[in-house]
Design a protein around this motif. Structure first.
Motif, PDB file in Angstrom:
ATOM      1  N   VAL A  93      52.514  11.269  18.572  1.00 41.95           N
ATOM      2  CA  VAL A  93      54.054  10.425  18.750  1.00 41.95           C
ATOM      3  C   VAL A  93      54.867  11.069  17.364  1.00 41.95           C
ATOM      4  O   VAL A  93      56.537  11.666  17.475  1.00 41.95           O
ATOM      5  N   ASP A 123      60.771   3.575  31.163  1.00 39.05           N
ATOM      6  CA  ASP A 123      62.059   4.164  30.057  1.00 39.05           C
ATOM      7  C   ASP A 123      63.050   2.757  29.994  1.00 39.05           C
ATOM      8  O   ASP A 123      63.970   2.420  28.822  1.00 39.05           O
ATOM      9  N   MET A 126      61.656   0.141  27.165  1.00 42.70           N
ATOM     10  CA  MET A 126      61.388   1.036  25.876  1.00 42.70           C
ATOM     11  C   MET A 126      62.605   1.302  25.701  1.00 42.70           C
ATOM     12  O   MET A 126      62.980   2.099  24.620  1.00 42.70           O
ATOM     13  N   LEU A 130      65.556   2.890  19.504  1.00 49.24           N
ATOM     14  CA  LEU A 130      66.330   4.022  19.456  1.00 49.24           C
ATOM     15  C   LEU A 130      64.758   4.894  18.227  1.00 49.24           C
ATOM     16  O   LEU A 130      64.231   4.719  17.538  1.00 49.24           O
ATOM     17  N   ARG A 132      65.480   8.271  16.301  1.00 51.16           N
ATOM     18  CA  ARG A 132      66.450   9.257  16.164  1.00 51.16           C
ATOM     19  C   ARG A 132      66.200  11.241  15.972  1.00 51.16           C
ATOM     20  O   ARG A 132      66.497  11.912  15.998  1.00 51.16           O
ATOM     21  N   CYS A 133      64.286  10.801  15.831  1.00 46.15           N
ATOM     22  CA  CYS A 133      63.856  12.177  15.443  1.00 46.15           C
ATOM     23  C   CYS A 133      63.790  12.552  17.134  1.00 46.15           C
ATOM     24  O   CYS A 133      63.376  13.477  17.610  1.00 46.15           O
ATOM     25  N   GLY A 134      64.399  11.943  18.584  1.00 50.60           N
ATOM     26  CA  GLY A 134      63.573  12.214  19.243  1.00 50.60           C
ATOM     27  C   GLY A 134      62.047  12.478  20.132  1.00 50.60           C
ATOM     28  O   GLY A 134      62.143  13.747  20.875  1.00 50.60           O
ATOM     29  N   THR A 135      61.500  11.954  19.693  1.00 52.59           N
ATOM     30  CA  THR A 135      60.192  11.554  20.347  1.00 52.59           C
ATOM     31  C   THR A 135      59.935  11.464  21.837  1.00 52.59           C
ATOM     32  O   THR A 135      58.834  10.651  21.937  1.00 52.59           O
ATOM     33  N   TYR A 136      60.533  10.648  22.422  1.00 48.73           N
ATOM     34  CA  TYR A 136      60.177  10.147  23.586  1.00 48.73           C
ATOM     35  C   TYR A 136      59.857  10.845  24.323  1.00 48.73           C
ATOM     36  O   TYR A 136      58.745   9.746  25.512  1.00 48.73           O
ATOM     37  N   PRO A 137      59.285  12.373  24.924  1.00 46.99           N
ATOM     38  CA  PRO A 137      58.297  12.539  25.536  1.00 46.99           C
ATOM     39  C   PRO A 137      57.094  11.967  25.158  1.00 46.99           C
ATOM     40  O   PRO A 137      56.586  12.072  26.105  1.00 46.99           O
ATOM     41  N   ARG A 138      56.866  12.347  24.117  1.00 46.25           N
ATOM     42  CA  ARG A 138      55.462  12.059  23.736  1.00 46.25           C
ATOM     43  C   ARG A 138      55.416  10.721  23.718  1.00 46.25           C
ATOM     44  O   ARG A 138      53.995   9.486  24.023  1.00 46.25           O
ATOM     45  N   ILE A 139      56.253   9.382  23.666  1.00 41.34           N
ATOM     46  CA  ILE A 139      56.139   8.020  23.759  1.00 41.34           C
ATOM     47  C   ILE A 139      56.176   8.087  25.549  1.00 41.34           C
ATOM     48  O   ILE A 139      55.313   6.491  25.573  1.00 41.34           O
ATOM     49  N   ARG A 140      56.408   7.964  26.230  1.00 41.47           N
ATOM     50  CA  ARG A 140      56.508   8.198  27.529  1.00 41.47           C
ATOM     51  C   ARG A 140      54.929   8.620  27.939  1.00 41.47           C
ATOM     52  O   ARG A 140      54.128   7.281  28.353  1.00 41.47           O
TER      53      ARG A 140
END
Ligand code: FES
Ligand code: FES
Lengths: 153, 746
Positions: A93, A123, A126, A130, A132-140
């Protein structure tokens, strides 16, 4: 005053209104918990107080006397990863990784209360953290992987 | 004496300690079958020793000079060396290394020439190699940025690994009498024909006595063990357990804690300040006057922040326009001949083109970098040396800046570069470094950790420059026949370099990058001009620099023209594109997204293409127009970096770039009132949160002739693809960021 962090009791001499974050980081040297905003807007400082995810930057230390505080260091270690950390490693992630202590602490409470959260629930839960690197797809994906790991455990 | 002189072949400095009895390998001569002789990495006959691999009796250590901002280059650099060295990643130690000119970035300079990045002609290549040489001679930069790590490292780190391997084999041969041709290597050891296995570490002493083998050839990608396959990042466990130490986490014995407050009118000073209350607050050790403000040194960061908040300042006014409207007015007034920065493209005759005219104007605001780790630096100034622990992208300049303040010889200033909690360009600047030097100098003998509050980080950020684009074009018989774009902005390079003491009177390529390189060679009339506005508020490189605002203007204009022509947005882009690699990227994104398939009700799709930092990137965004606003559902990205070295990390970085591009496009800007930034914390400029994040599908193609980095290129197409999708779904054309000023988002 005394506080209990990761099952260890610490005696500290600080103002009651000092945020738990700065007690952890500067007084106890537990720097796994991060400072990002100081105003509960980023989630980088998330820890568990009696199992509940809180923003330590907005938690006066006097409020958590007698409580059981868990930080990322108390969740698992590199040699003994917590299932959520294992999922975070498996899914790779992190980019800079600075938000991930908070993300992991937040996700762990979710999975403790809800073993198989839906996309919407992930969603919603979480959204205060935040990245800032935009790892949201992997966090999900990692939350779901952790859910499976915890079920199989 | 330059620091370089201190390095000898068999002693290599790590921090302050010389490691003797080991062997360090570097690239003396970059010569491989793959290399263009004009692009040779080092001047012929150069005896520069560039150490990347150190083997001693106890360990194999890889010295990886690029700063890790989160893009995973620490891991990737290790893999490049390990691939040829025949060692596993978990068998090596890694370190950032001490700053040294030997680690100059050879990837950064090659594109500072007036040739399209897609131009592989001999002339263009020669100009690149010449620019590279000139940069090395006059401004040797050890730096990380411009998506340059991979181009810089790809050949030279594999060569370093191969040279180390061959030298270790030679050492084994000398020790055992077995000919080198009968020796193989695997898992960090040499293997002899009789089955004997000698670890590299056991050969260190012998290898140190040999001249390193220089003539090595690199393995073709078909033989790679590590590269091109999913890799486990070396930092992934630490970053999942809170054990990664960042600059902000540094601990030293007897360390004290500091924070700063300087004039929010950036660069202006304070007339006076009253620190009576602050000084009496618990834990406060010192209040120091520093350049343009004050620092509080305390026994805890929170106490320092509380105390600095209690200081009353009387600030001087800003030297730049106080109000945001005046910033825009200044940019608006620069579309004039004597502010012309360049006409990098002028094909056909746009002024004579016939057909229906389309005219439009675009704006991109100032935006903050705001990485999640606020600026920090820990410093210890002693009489004879200075040590600083922080994360920075231009390492050598850090030491020079400090030396200038503390009065030490620069050779006695030591930067220990740390893992960085995000940068996006933020750590190309020196304000925190200079302040740490001032504070440390006043506190000689005591280690001090300076931490910015988030509010100070926003207030003192040098954001991305504001940009206006004025576009016109013509369409005829269902086709786009002319596109004419004028861009105007203050010079980001002049502002940034100015703070490094470098005068940049020449044209600033960042004022048209992301617009002029798009290889629409079949568009018969095409002109790109840029104008340099007078300096306004200080600005700095923000992930993708000029390419985000310029790409937004360029691709939005093209989309408006295509719609006016009644053509299909993807088909017409493909028709206009005169560059194979880029055509394939567009075709790929069409295929991935099943472009043209019927969408559900209230849905719309937009496509955008921007080539920046040499990388063609096409993105398709799909949105739904809901009763509560626009919901961004899905994004498909196709791009071509020549060779994908780590597919998992690659996907992560592309997704992150899309999130960064979209998040700021919809909800973030920095504006000025009274010379101060209005936005103070993430409440005011939050970027994207998880609930707004679309599903993002990524495909990396490998048709391009050169290897490129992926840190920045996914950012620029995100905003125009979203604007184009919103138009498709709603009929509303949004020409200014942030979009939430004009339309709601779910
Ligand atoms: S530091 Fe506590 S929420 Fe950001
Ligand atoms: S990984 Fe960098 S902020 Fe989340």
């Amino acid at each position: 005053m005394d506080i209990t962090v990761n099952n260890q009791v610490h005696s500290i001499d600080v103002e009651g209104d000092m945020p738990l974050l700065w007690v952890l980081r500067d007084e106890l040297g537990l720097t796994g918990t991060k400072y990002g905003c100081g105003v509960a807007a980023c989630g980088a400082c998330t820890v568990h107080v009696d199992g509940v995810a809180v923003r330590s930057c907005q938690t006066p230390v006097s409020d958590v006397q007698g409580a059981k505080i868990t930080t990322i260091e108390g969740l698992g270690t590199p040699d003994a990863l917590h299932a959520v950390q294992q999922a975070w490693v498996d899914l790779q992630v992190a980019q800079c990784g600075y938000c991930q202590s908070g993300q992991i602490m937040q996700a762990t409470e979710l999975l403790t209360n809800n073993a198989a959260p839906s996309d919407q629930e992930i969603d919603d839960w979480m959204n205060g953290n935040l990245c800032r690197c935009g790892t949201y797809p992997r966090i999900r994906a990692a939350v779901k992987a952790a859910s499976t790991l915890m079920k199989d455990a | 004496m330059s620091k370089l002189g201190k390095y000898t072949r068999r002693t290599f400095m790590v921090g302050a300690a010389a490691i003797a009895g080991g062997v360090a390998f570097g690239v003396y001569r970059a010569k491989t079958p793959f290399e263009n002789p004009l692009g040779r990495d080092l001047p012929i006959g150069s005896a520069t020793f560039n150490p990347w691999v150190l083997v001693d009796a106890t360990a194999v250590t890889l010295v990886l000079p690029h700063a890790d901002l989160g893009q995973g280059v620490h891991s990737l650099q290790a893999a490049l060396i390990a691939e040829e060295l025949d060692i596993e990643i978990d068998q090596v130690q890694t370190t950032f290394g001490a700053p040294d000119k030997a680690y100059y970035n050879g990837g950064i300079s090659g594109e500072m020439v007036p040739f399209m990045p897609t131009d592989d002609s001999r002339t263009a290549e020669f100009a690149r190699s010449f620019a590279g040489g000139a940069i090395k001679a006059f401004m040797p930069m050890m730096m990380t940025g411009g998506s340059s790590t991979v181009p810089d490292s790809y050949l030279k780190l594999r060569q370093a690994g191969a040279m180390a391997r061959e030298t270790l084999k030679a050492a084994a041969s000398a020790q055992t009498g077995v000919p080198v041709s009968n020796i193989t290597t695997k898992n960090g050891a040499v293997h002899l024909p009789d089955g004997e296995i000698i670890p590299y570490t056991a050969l260190a002493k012998r290898a140190a006595e040999l001249d390193p083998v220089q003539d090595v050839s690199l393995r073709p990608s078909s033989q790679w063990r590590l590269l091109g396959k999913p890799m486990k990042r070396t930092d992934i466990v630490a970053k999942s357990t809170g054990t990664q130490e960042y600059g902000i986490d540094v601990k030293a014995k007897d360390m004290v804690y500091a924070t700063v407050r300087v004039n929010p009118a950036k660069g202006s000073g304070a007339n006076s300040f009253d620190d009576t209350t602050a000084k009496s607050m618990r834990g406060v050790l010192r209040v120091l006057k520093i350049k343009n403000g004050a620092a509080v040194v305390a026994d805890n960061t929170w106490r320092a922040i509380q105390a600095v908040n209690a200081i009353e300042f009387d600030w001087k006014p800003s030297t730049y326009p106080a109000e945001q409207a005046d910033h825009w007015a200044a940019v608006e007034a620069s579309f004039v001949e004597d502010k012309l920065n360049g006409t990098p493209r002028d094909v056909g005759a746009v002024d004579q083109a016939q057909g229906t005219e389309v005219i439009a104007e675009y704006r991109s605001p100032y935006v903050a970098h705001a990485p999640l780790e606020p600026l920090s630096a820990t410093i210890l100034v002693k009489e004879d040396r200075v040590d600083i622990w922080t994360g920075h992208q231009i390492q050598l300049a850090v030491e020079e800046k400090i030396a200038a303040i503390t009065g030490h010889d620069v050779s006695n200033v030591h930067l220990h570069n740390m893992f960085i909690g995000g940068s996006f360009g933020h750590r190309l600047e020196f304000l925190n470094i200079e302040q740490a030097a001032e504070i440390g100098n006043a506190m000689r003998g005591t280690p001090v950790k300076l931490t910015y509050s988030r509010e100070e980080d926003f207030a003192q950020d040098f954001p991305r420059h504001i940009t206006m684009g004025r576009g016109r074009g013509r369409v005829d018989q269902g086709r786009v026949v002319a596109l004419d774009l004028e861009l105007a902005a203050p010079s980001v390079m002049a502002s940034q370099m100015g703070r490094m003491g470098i005068n940049m009177p020449m044209p600033d390529a960042m004022l048209h990058s992301g617009a002029w390189e798009n290889p629409y060679h079949n568009l018969e009339n095409l002109r790109i001009r840029s104008y340099k506005a007078d300096a306004l508020a200080p600005v700095s490189s923000w992930r993708s620099v000029g390419a985000a605002p310029n790409g937004f203007a360029f691709d939005s204009l093209l989309d408006e023209l295509i719609h006016a022509a009644g053509a299909d947005p993807l088909e017409e882009r493909i028709r206009l594109m005169g560059h194979d690699t880029s055509v394939k990227v567009l075709e790929a994104v069409g295929e991935m997204s099943n472009w043209g398939a019927p969408l559900g009700p209230n849905k719309g799709r937009g496509v955008a293409f921007v080539l920046s930092f040499g990388v063609p990137v096409a993105e398709v965004v799909e949105v739904t127009n809901t009763s509560k606003g626009i919901k961004i559902d899905k994004v498909w990205v196709a791009c071509d970096v020549g060779q994908v070295l780590d597919p998992v990390n690659f996907e992560n970085l592309v997704q992150g770039g899309v999130v960064y591009g979209l998040g700021h496009a919809i909800n973030s800007e920095i504006t000025y009132s009274g010379g101060h930034a209005d936005q103070r914390n993430f409440w005011d400029a939050e970027g994207m949160r998880i609930a707004q994040c679309p599903e993002i599908f990524v495909k990396g193609l490998e048709n391009a002739s050169k290897i490129r980095g992926i840190g920045e290129p996914p950012v620029p197409p995100a905003a125009p693809a979203l604007a184009n999708a919103i138009f498709a779904a709603t009929g509303q054309r949004i020409r200014e960021m942030p979009f939430n000023k004009f339309i709601d988002f779910v």
